[in-house]
Design a protein around this motif. Structure first.
Motif, PDB file in Angstrom:
ATOM      1  N   PHE A 197       0.828  -1.147   0.007  1.00  0.00           N
ATOM      2  CA  PHE A 197       0.027   0.071  -0.226  1.00  0.00           C
ATOM      3  C   PHE A 197       0.897   1.172  -0.159  1.00  0.00           C
ATOM      4  O   PHE A 197       1.968   1.425   0.413  1.00  0.00           O
ATOM      5  CB  PHE A 197      -0.997   0.051   1.137  1.00  0.00           C
ATOM      6  CG  PHE A 197      -1.793  -1.121   1.295  1.00  0.00           C
ATOM      7  CD1 PHE A 197      -3.351  -0.875   0.560  1.00  0.00           C
ATOM      8  CD2 PHE A 197      -1.793  -2.243   1.991  1.00  0.00           C
ATOM      9  CE1 PHE A 197      -4.146  -2.075   0.585  1.00  0.00           C
ATOM     10  CE2 PHE A 197      -2.626  -3.394   2.010  1.00  0.00           C
ATOM     11  CZ  PHE A 197      -3.778  -2.829   1.490  1.00  0.00           C
ATOM     12  N   GLY A 198       0.223   2.386  -0.719  1.00  0.00           N
ATOM     13  CA  GLY A 198       1.005   3.620  -0.609  1.00  0.00           C
ATOM     14  C   GLY A 198       0.370   4.807  -0.748  1.00  0.00           C
ATOM     15  O   GLY A 198      -0.945   4.878  -1.367  1.00  0.00           O
ATOM     16  N   MET A 199       0.648   5.941  -0.639  1.00  0.00           N
ATOM     17  CA  MET A 199       0.219   7.244  -1.259  1.00  0.00           C
ATOM     18  C   MET A 199      -1.079   7.803  -0.384  1.00  0.00           C
ATOM     19  O   MET A 199      -1.644   8.711  -1.089  1.00  0.00           O
ATOM     20  CB  MET A 199       0.104   7.213  -2.439  1.00  0.00           C
ATOM     21  CG  MET A 199       1.240   6.850  -3.187  1.00  0.00           C
ATOM     22  SD  MET A 199       2.798   7.969  -2.839  1.00  0.00           S
ATOM     23  CE  MET A 199       4.053   7.314  -4.051  1.00  0.00           C
ATOM     24  N   LEU A 200      -1.594   7.180   0.697  1.00  0.00           N
ATOM     25  CA  LEU A 200      -2.678   7.680   1.343  1.00  0.00           C
ATOM     26  C   LEU A 200      -2.364   9.229   1.853  1.00  0.00           C
ATOM     27  O   LEU A 200      -1.338   9.439   2.292  1.00  0.00           O
ATOM     28  CB  LEU A 200      -2.875   6.755   2.590  1.00  0.00           C
ATOM     29  CG  LEU A 200      -4.081   7.343   3.368  1.00  0.00           C
ATOM     30  CD1 LEU A 200      -5.699   6.759   2.617  1.00  0.00           C
ATOM     31  CD2 LEU A 200      -4.351   6.704   5.005  1.00  0.00           C
ATOM     32  N   LYS A 201      -3.268  10.027   1.699  1.00  0.00           N
ATOM     33  CA  LYS A 201      -3.431  11.311   1.779  1.00  0.00           C
ATOM     34  C   LYS A 201      -2.661  12.295   0.902  1.00  0.00           C
ATOM     35  O   LYS A 201      -2.411  13.307   1.008  1.00  0.00           O
ATOM     36  CB  LYS A 201      -2.992  11.902   3.465  1.00  0.00           C
ATOM     37  CG  LYS A 201      -4.011  11.227   4.242  1.00  0.00           C
ATOM     38  CD  LYS A 201      -3.833  11.547   5.728  1.00  0.00           C
ATOM     39  CE  LYS A 201      -4.931  11.152   6.586  1.00  0.00           C
ATOM     40  NZ  LYS A 201      -4.837  11.763   7.856  1.00  0.00           N
ATOM     41  N   GLU A 202      -1.939  11.468  -0.039  1.00  0.00           N
ATOM     42  CA  GLU A 202      -0.961  12.257  -1.052  1.00  0.00           C
ATOM     43  C   GLU A 202      -1.854  12.321  -2.557  1.00  0.00           C
ATOM     44  O   GLU A 202      -1.733  13.078  -3.130  1.00  0.00           O
ATOM     45  CB  GLU A 202       0.266  11.713  -1.087  1.00  0.00           C
ATOM     46  CG  GLU A 202       1.109  11.797   0.120  1.00  0.00           C
ATOM     47  CD  GLU A 202       2.460  11.301  -0.041  1.00  0.00           C
ATOM     48  OE1 GLU A 202       3.028  10.797  -0.816  1.00  0.00           O
ATOM     49  OE2 GLU A 202       3.155  11.320   0.977  1.00  0.00           O
ATOM     50  N   HIS A 203      -2.271  10.958  -2.926  1.00  0.00           N
ATOM     51  CA  HIS A 203      -2.821  10.819  -4.313  1.00  0.00           C
ATOM     52  C   HIS A 203      -4.069  10.369  -4.072  1.00  0.00           C
ATOM     53  O   HIS A 203      -4.446   9.324  -3.255  1.00  0.00           O
ATOM     54  CB  HIS A 203      -2.054   9.576  -4.990  1.00  0.00           C
ATOM     55  CG  HIS A 203      -0.716  10.172  -5.358  1.00  0.00           C
ATOM     56  ND1 HIS A 203      -0.387  10.460  -6.601  1.00  0.00           N
ATOM     57  CD2 HIS A 203       0.566  10.245  -4.993  1.00  0.00           C
ATOM     58  CE1 HIS A 203       0.745  10.815  -7.020  1.00  0.00           C
ATOM     59  NE2 HIS A 203       1.430  10.697  -5.813  1.00  0.00           N
ATOM     60  N   GLY A 204      -5.170  10.587  -4.993  1.00  0.00           N
ATOM     61  CA  GLY A 204      -6.309   9.913  -5.361  1.00  0.00           C
ATOM     62  C   GLY A 204      -6.153   9.579  -6.813  1.00  0.00           C
ATOM     63  O   GLY A 204      -5.854  10.146  -7.573  1.00  0.00           O
ATOM     64  N   SER A 205      -6.536   8.212  -6.798  1.00  0.00           N
ATOM     65  CA  SER A 205      -6.191   7.574  -8.072  1.00  0.00           C
ATOM     66  C   SER A 205      -7.452   6.768  -8.621  1.00  0.00           C
ATOM     67  O   SER A 205      -8.084   5.964  -7.716  1.00  0.00           O
ATOM     68  CB  SER A 205      -5.158   6.849  -8.118  1.00  0.00           C
ATOM     69  OG  SER A 205      -3.954   7.536  -7.942  1.00  0.00           O
ATOM     70  N   TRP A 206      -7.963   6.931  -9.713  1.00  0.00           N
ATOM     71  CA  TRP A 206      -9.401   6.213  -9.915  1.00  0.00           C
ATOM     72  C   TRP A 206      -9.123   5.595 -11.404  1.00  0.00           C
ATOM     73  O   TRP A 206      -8.669   6.075 -12.263  1.00  0.00           O
ATOM     74  CB  TRP A 206     -10.404   7.526 -10.394  1.00  0.00           C
ATOM     75  CG  TRP A 206     -10.865   7.998  -8.765  1.00  0.00           C
ATOM     76  CD1 TRP A 206     -11.745   7.517  -7.735  1.00  0.00           C
ATOM     77  CD2 TRP A 206     -10.080   9.238  -8.440  1.00  0.00           C
ATOM     78  NE1 TRP A 206     -11.629   8.445  -6.832  1.00  0.00           N
ATOM     79  CE2 TRP A 206     -10.775   9.545  -7.089  1.00  0.00           C
ATOM     80  CE3 TRP A 206      -9.259   9.859  -8.953  1.00  0.00           C
ATOM     81  CZ2 TRP A 206     -10.247  10.460  -6.305  1.00  0.00           C
ATOM     82  CZ3 TRP A 206      -8.632  11.245  -8.104  1.00  0.00           C
ATOM     83  CH2 TRP A 206      -9.433  11.514  -6.632  1.00  0.00           C
ATOM     84  N   TRP A 207      -9.973   4.480 -11.388  1.00  0.00           N
ATOM     85  CA  TRP A 207      -9.917   3.522 -12.682  1.00  0.00           C
ATOM     86  C   TRP A 207     -10.567   4.015 -13.725  1.00  0.00           C
ATOM     87  O   TRP A 207     -11.649   4.824 -13.522  1.00  0.00           O
ATOM     88  CB  TRP A 207     -10.531   2.088 -12.359  1.00  0.00           C
ATOM     89  CG  TRP A 207      -9.505   1.166 -11.636  1.00  0.00           C
ATOM     90  CD1 TRP A 207      -9.687   0.753 -10.379  1.00  0.00           C
ATOM     91  CD2 TRP A 207      -8.260   0.521 -12.118  1.00  0.00           C
ATOM     92  NE1 TRP A 207      -8.510  -0.284 -10.268  1.00  0.00           N
ATOM     93  CE2 TRP A 207      -8.072  -0.388 -10.918  1.00  0.00           C
ATOM     94  CE3 TRP A 207      -7.734   0.788 -13.167  1.00  0.00           C
ATOM     95  CZ2 TRP A 207      -6.941  -1.123 -11.241  1.00  0.00           C
ATOM     96  CZ3 TRP A 207      -6.639  -0.133 -13.459  1.00  0.00           C
ATOM     97  CH2 TRP A 207      -6.061  -0.898 -12.440  1.00  0.00           C
ATOM     98  N   SER A 208     -10.243   3.940 -14.894  1.00  0.00           N
ATOM     99  CA  SER A 208     -11.052   4.116 -16.127  1.00  0.00           C
ATOM    100  C   SER A 208     -11.466   2.358 -16.668  1.00  0.00           C
ATOM    101  O   SER A 208     -10.793   1.511 -16.131  1.00  0.00           O
ATOM    102  CB  SER A 208     -10.544   4.544 -17.328  1.00  0.00           C
ATOM    103  OG  SER A 208      -9.735   3.966 -18.178  1.00  0.00           O
ATOM    104  N   THR A 209     -12.424   2.301 -17.522  1.00  0.00           N
ATOM    105  CA  THR A 209     -12.492   0.806 -18.181  1.00  0.00           C
ATOM    106  C   THR A 209     -11.714   0.767 -19.316  1.00  0.00           C
ATOM    107  O   THR A 209     -11.804  -0.324 -20.122  1.00  0.00           O
ATOM    108  CB  THR A 209     -13.952   0.814 -18.316  1.00  0.00           C
ATOM    109  OG1 THR A 209     -14.371   1.682 -19.546  1.00  0.00           O
ATOM    110  CG2 THR A 209     -14.877   0.812 -17.228  1.00  0.00           C
ATOM    111  N   THR A 210     -10.760   1.510 -19.911  1.00  0.00           N
ATOM    112  CA  THR A 210      -9.970   1.610 -20.974  1.00  0.00           C
ATOM    113  C   THR A 210      -8.754   0.881 -20.922  1.00  0.00           C
ATOM    114  O   THR A 210      -7.789   1.777 -20.354  1.00  0.00           O
ATOM    115  CB  THR A 210     -10.008   3.114 -21.612  1.00  0.00           C
ATOM    116  OG1 THR A 210     -11.273   3.640 -21.616  1.00  0.00           O
ATOM    117  CG2 THR A 210      -9.473   3.067 -22.965  1.00  0.00           C
TER     118      THR A 210
END
Length: 247
Positions: A197-210
């Motif tokens: 795990f990593g980057m909590l409170k630093e990065h918000g990252s979201w999937w696409s379906t592509t």
């Protein structure tokens, strides 16, 4: 007669206890154990809608331009048809999985933490034909992310317009965060392809379906130190947050 009444009363009591236990068990099964209280800070100047997932969890939604998005990270444990999505805790099992699964950052069991940051899913859960999104919603394509970003100005400034303002959840300085869009992006971190795990409170990252041409998948990422929203390729075994968009 007295004995008959005593037996009848005893049977009545036993039957009542039986009914209470049955309905009590049914109630416990219906209640979702991950229904915590989110501490997300939404834009008080905007009017939010709602949507409900297949776990019975209700989320805020927001209309941005021609699109309506979830304003919170998804945390359903079921596909649309009711099938359970497996949860994976161990790093090695996560890294080797080639089917849909989810986890909580650092395997936390705190219900309020889960309600705030949501789950992290691998791409196989996103791509599963049983659908991770509730009826009337779907996980966005890369092109649908582009529409959102273009409406908000450009990839250089839209991250700031999407980030939850303040530093309750984002690390300082949370540059340029206004949340004027109402998207209320939260830094739920990520799970690397090796399971760490990593980057909590630093990065918000979201999937696409592509998928990309090299077999990875496009994601969108917002960072605490600038106003950008980045477009990156990541392995399908990575774990990211999910925001659904209305059909």
């Amino acid at each position: 007669i007295i004995m008959t009444k005593m037996i009848a009363n005893t049977l009545l009591i036993v039957y009542s206890i039986f009914l209470i236990s049955i309905f009590g068990c049914q109630k416990d099964e219906i209640e979702n154990p991950i229904q915590g209280n989110s501490s997300a800070v939404f834009n008080p100047q905007l009017t939010y809608g709602t949507m409900t997932d297949q776990d019975g969890i209700t989320y805020k939604t927001v209309t941005i331009g021609s699109q309506t998005w979830m304003a919170e990270n998804l945390r359903t444990s079921k596909y649309r048809n009711g099938d359970k999505i497996p949860v994976t805790s161990s790093n090695s099992s996560w890294a080797s999985s080639r089917s849909g699964t989810y986890c909580v950052f650092n395997n936390s069991s705190d219900a309020d933490f889960i309600a705030t940051y949501g789950f992290l899913y691998n791409w196989y859960a996103i791509a599963d034909s049983r659908n991770i999104a509730p009826e009337g919603w779907h996980v966005p394509t890369d092109a649908e992310w582009d529409i959102l970003i273009e409406f908000l100005g450009s990839s250089n400034v839209s991250g700031g317009k999407m980030k939850e303002s303040g530093m309750l959840h984002w690390n300082s300085p949370n540059s340029g965060a206004t949340n004027e869009s109402g998207f209320t992006a939260l830094p739920g971190g990520l799970r690397h392809y090796d399971g760490s795990f990593g980057m909590l409170k630093e990065h918000g990252s979201w999937w696409s379906t592509t998928p990309t041409s090299n077999g990875e998948v496009w994601i969108r990422d917002i960072y605490f130190q600038n106003t950008n929203i980045g477009r990156y390729e990541f392995a399908k075994t990575s774990g990211f947050s999910v925001r659904c968009i209305k059909d």
